[in-house]
Design a protein around this motif. Structure first.
Motif, PDB file in Angstrom:
ATOM      1  N   ASP A 289      63.903  46.603  -3.450  1.00  0.00           N
ATOM      2  CA  ASP A 289      63.171  45.786  -2.952  1.00  0.00           C
ATOM      3  C   ASP A 289      63.511  44.500  -4.558  1.00  0.00           C
ATOM      4  N   ARG A 290      64.381  45.442  -5.419  1.00  0.00           N
ATOM      5  CA  ARG A 290      65.381  43.893  -5.300  1.00  0.00           C
ATOM      6  C   ARG A 290      66.961  43.495  -5.452  1.00  0.00           C
ATOM      7  N   LEU A 291      67.321  44.156  -4.649  1.00  0.00           N
ATOM      8  CA  LEU A 291      68.440  43.419  -4.392  1.00  0.00           C
ATOM      9  C   LEU A 291      68.690  43.238  -2.929  1.00  0.00           C
ATOM     10  N   ASP A 292      67.664  42.827  -2.237  1.00  0.00           N
ATOM     11  CA  ASP A 292      67.309  41.834  -1.036  1.00  0.00           C
ATOM     12  C   ASP A 292      67.650  40.135  -1.200  1.00  0.00           C
ATOM     13  N   SER A 293      66.586  39.720  -2.632  1.00  0.00           N
ATOM     14  CA  SER A 293      68.541  38.644  -2.362  1.00  0.00           C
ATOM     15  C   SER A 293      69.058  38.346  -3.242  1.00  0.00           C
ATOM     16  N   LEU A 294      69.301  39.468  -3.998  1.00  0.00           N
ATOM     17  CA  LEU A 294      70.902  39.575  -4.966  1.00  0.00           C
ATOM     18  C   LEU A 294      71.888  39.649  -3.342  1.00  0.00           C
ATOM     19  N   VAL A 295      71.750  40.095  -2.378  1.00  0.00           N
ATOM     20  CA  VAL A 295      72.801  40.626  -1.825  1.00  0.00           C
ATOM     21  C   VAL A 295      72.913  39.507  -1.218  1.00  0.00           C
ATOM     22  N   VAL A 296      72.026  38.974  -0.347  1.00  0.00           N
ATOM     23  CA  VAL A 296      72.115  38.070   0.136  1.00  0.00           C
ATOM     24  C   VAL A 296      72.735  36.541   0.131  1.00  0.00           C
ATOM     25  N   THR A 297      73.039  36.615  -1.808  1.00  0.00           N
ATOM     26  CA  THR A 297      72.583  35.270  -1.528  1.00  0.00           C
ATOM     27  C   THR A 297      74.182  35.570  -2.706  1.00  0.00           C
ATOM     28  N   LEU A 298      75.212  36.909  -2.563  1.00  0.00           N
ATOM     29  CA  LEU A 298      76.599  36.811  -3.038  1.00  0.00           C
ATOM     30  C   LEU A 298      77.607  35.543  -2.179  1.00  0.00           C
TER      31      LEU A 298
ATOM     32  N   VAL B 101      68.069  29.237  -4.065  1.00  0.00           N
ATOM     33  CA  VAL B 101      66.687  29.114  -3.885  1.00  0.00           C
ATOM     34  C   VAL B 101      66.665  29.493  -1.955  1.00  0.00           C
ATOM     35  N   VAL B 102      67.435  29.117  -0.542  1.00  0.00           N
ATOM     36  CA  VAL B 102      67.366  28.960  -0.083  1.00  0.00           C
ATOM     37  C   VAL B 102      67.240  30.136   0.665  1.00  0.00           C
ATOM     38  N   PHE B 103      68.798  30.962  -0.051  1.00  0.00           N
ATOM     39  CA  PHE B 103      68.868  32.209  -0.002  1.00  0.00           C
ATOM     40  C   PHE B 103      68.170  32.827  -0.181  1.00  0.00           C
ATOM     41  N   ALA B 104      67.818  33.153  -1.274  1.00  0.00           N
ATOM     42  CA  ALA B 104      66.852  34.324  -1.847  1.00  0.00           C
ATOM     43  C   ALA B 104      66.112  34.550  -1.221  1.00  0.00           C
ATOM     44  N   THR B 105      65.249  33.502  -1.079  1.00  0.00           N
ATOM     45  CA  THR B 105      63.725  32.890  -0.160  1.00  0.00           C
ATOM     46  C   THR B 105      64.260  33.849   1.358  1.00  0.00           C
ATOM     47  N   ALA B 106      65.349  33.713   1.540  1.00  0.00           N
ATOM     48  CA  ALA B 106      65.362  34.504   3.146  1.00  0.00           C
ATOM     49  C   ALA B 106      65.787  35.717   3.093  1.00  0.00           C
ATOM     50  N   GLY B 107      66.633  36.018   2.342  1.00  0.00           N
ATOM     51  CA  GLY B 107      66.904  37.653   2.155  1.00  0.00           C
ATOM     52  C   GLY B 107      65.149  38.687   1.230  1.00  0.00           C
ATOM     53  N   ASP B 108      65.266  37.611   0.427  1.00  0.00           N
ATOM     54  CA  ASP B 108      63.470  38.552   0.528  1.00  0.00           C
ATOM     55  C   ASP B 108      62.342  38.558   1.856  1.00  0.00           C
ATOM     56  N   LEU B 109      62.491  37.526   2.542  1.00  0.00           N
ATOM     57  CA  LEU B 109      61.775  37.087   3.712  1.00  0.00           C
ATOM     58  C   LEU B 109      62.239  38.047   4.879  1.00  0.00           C
ATOM     59  N   VAL B 110      63.792  38.530   5.226  1.00  0.00           N
ATOM     60  CA  VAL B 110      64.031  39.408   5.796  1.00  0.00           C
ATOM     61  C   VAL B 110      63.690  40.763   5.406  1.00  0.00           C
ATOM     62  N   GLU B 111      63.596  41.251   4.171  1.00  0.00           N
ATOM     63  CA  GLU B 111      63.483  42.671   3.647  1.00  0.00           C
ATOM     64  C   GLU B 111      61.773  42.541   3.505  1.00  0.00           C
ATOM     65  N   SER B 112      60.899  41.527   3.790  1.00  0.00           N
ATOM     66  CA  SER B 112      59.399  41.485   3.588  1.00  0.00           C
ATOM     67  C   SER B 112      59.367  42.041   5.596  1.00  0.00           C
ATOM     68  N   VAL B 113      59.888  41.398   6.710  1.00  0.00           N
ATOM     69  CA  VAL B 113      59.854  41.428   8.024  1.00  0.00           C
ATOM     70  C   VAL B 113      59.950  42.666   8.244  1.00  0.00           C
ATOM     71  N   ILE B 114      61.004  43.503   7.501  1.00  0.00           N
ATOM     72  CA  ILE B 114      61.376  44.687   8.045  1.00  0.00           C
ATOM     73  C   ILE B 114      60.633  45.720   7.417  1.00  0.00           C
ATOM     74  N   LYS B 115      59.677  45.646   6.500  1.00  0.00           N
ATOM     75  CA  LYS B 115      59.328  46.690   5.731  1.00  0.00           C
ATOM     76  C   LYS B 115      57.794  46.085   6.324  1.00  0.00           C
ATOM     77  N   ARG B 116      57.306  44.769   7.293  1.00  0.00           N
ATOM     78  CA  ARG B 116      55.961  44.854   8.372  1.00  0.00           C
ATOM     79  C   ARG B 116      56.276  45.865   9.604  1.00  0.00           C
ATOM     80  N   ASP B 117      57.607  45.398   9.953  1.00  0.00           N
ATOM     81  CA  ASP B 117      57.752  46.327  10.846  1.00  0.00           C
ATOM     82  C   ASP B 117      57.582  48.059  10.899  1.00  0.00           C
ATOM     83  N   LEU B 118      58.026  48.489   9.613  1.00  0.00           N
ATOM     84  CA  LEU B 118      57.871  49.225   9.644  1.00  0.00           C
ATOM     85  C   LEU B 118      56.781  49.918   8.927  1.00  0.00           C
TER      86      LEU B 118
END
Length: 337
Positions: free
Chosen positions: A315-324, A281-298
């Motif tokens: 938008d579906r893979l952002d948490s998955l790849v980080v939790t691997l 849950v920690v890594f999944a949330t962090a991965g989601d936030l990383v993608e969010s800040v990328i989208k926000r910057d763009l």
């Protein structure tokens, strides 16, 4: 994935809404700084009119949740069937499915960066992705790291000899483009390579099911808790829809699903599965936030529109790849081959 607080945003809100930086920072001096990415993407009309239209559309289709639920559920079921069907037939087929999915995510990121004038060479990134996923499965960690190192060098050399259109010299914008290329080679390409390591053991199919199910549980638990109880914002400057209540729902769902599946599918201890869920849950949330800040910057709402009710593939893979990585490490420690 939107794991921490789906449903807490108001209709028409998006990760990139109401960017706080001045208009000049975005490279478009004519665009108002407070014009939401959602409104720009959907209507292209002036701020007030676009915001109203976006809100009306969101109210009709998604309500408080911010998603087209029937479409999102249908897409989720199709993806689940594709994953399970390939996993328990031919392992290499699942690698192909995973590689194609991440490859689409890479393409979405490359196109998104291009909207800000950042050029990332697509061919070497996709080639490196294929080499990393296949190398990890058939060769192990050493091949994964080796393929990643070669991919990085190929990207740096590729950009060195190919200047961007409209520039006078190949060195113009080199550091910017090379840095973005290395970012995409790492996130998501290198991270995705760990799916090969996770799949390789005899019980690899079960390990992948645990990984996917626990990560998806973070999304579902966060969505439900966010809709029902979401009040306190977690990171309003990055992702306004995320709440601490949603995060708590994600954590509870991850711990329960992890404890259940690790003990059932892998014959591990319940505490091991619970710990895995807490880490996920920690890594999944962090991965989601990383993608969010990328989208926000763009200044983008989503990185694509491939999946109805979900956005783009990334938008579906952002948490998955980080939790691997943490899932692979913990299962290597907990479960005997």
């Amino acid at each position: 994935m939107e794991s921490a607080a789906d449903g807490s945003r108001t209709p028409g809100a998006a990760d990139g809404d109401k960017a706080t930086r001045p208009a000049g920072d975005s490279g478009d001096a004519t665009r108002p700084a407070d014009l939401s990415a959602d409104a720009r993407a959907e209507t292209g009309r002036p701020h007030g009119e676009a915001g109203q239209a976006a809100g009306e559309t969101a109210g009709r289709v998604t309500g408080r949740s911010g998603r087209d639920l029937p479409a999102a559920i249908a897409v989720g079921l199709v993806l689940a069937a594709l994953v399970i069907g390939s996993l328990y037939t031919i392992k290499a087929l699942f690698l192909l499915v995973a590689g194609v999915a991440v490859g689409i995510g890479v393409i979405e990121l490359v196109r998104a960066f291009a909207t800000r004038g950042i050029q990332v060479p697509l061919v070497p990134v996709l080639t490196g992705l294929a080499a990393m996923v296949a190398g990890a499965y058939w060769g192990g960690p050493a091949y994964l790291v080796g393929a990643y190192a070669v991919t990085i060098f190929a990207l740096l050399a590729w950009r060195m000899i190919r200047k961007n259109a409209g520039t006078e010299h190949a060195s113009d914008g080199y550091v910017r483009d090379a840095s973005a290329s290395v970012l995409i080679a790492a996130y998501p390409a290198f991270l995705a390579g760990f799916v090969g390591l996770l799949l390789e053991p005899p019980d690899g199919a079960h390990r992948v099911v645990v990984f996917v199910a626990v990560t998806v549980a973070s999304d579902i638990g966060g969505y439900a808790a966010g809709v029902l109880f979401g009040r306190h914002k977690m990171a309003p400057e990055i992702s306004p829809k995320k709440t601490w209540e949603g995060f708590a729902g994600s954590a509870l769902a991850c711990v329960l699903v992890g404890a259940w599946l690790v003990s059932w599918l892998l014959s591990g201890a319940i505490w091991q599965g619970a710990l895995l869920g807490a880490v996920v849950v920690v890594f999944a949330t962090a991965g989601d936030l990383v993608e969010s800040v990328i989208k926000r910057d763009l200044q983008l709402k989503d990185l694509g529109r491939l999946l109805p009710g979900h956005g783009g593939m990334m938008d579906r893979l952002d948490s998955l790849v980080v939790t691997l990585i943490p899932v692979w490490v913990l299962l290597e420690l907990f479960i005997q081959r």
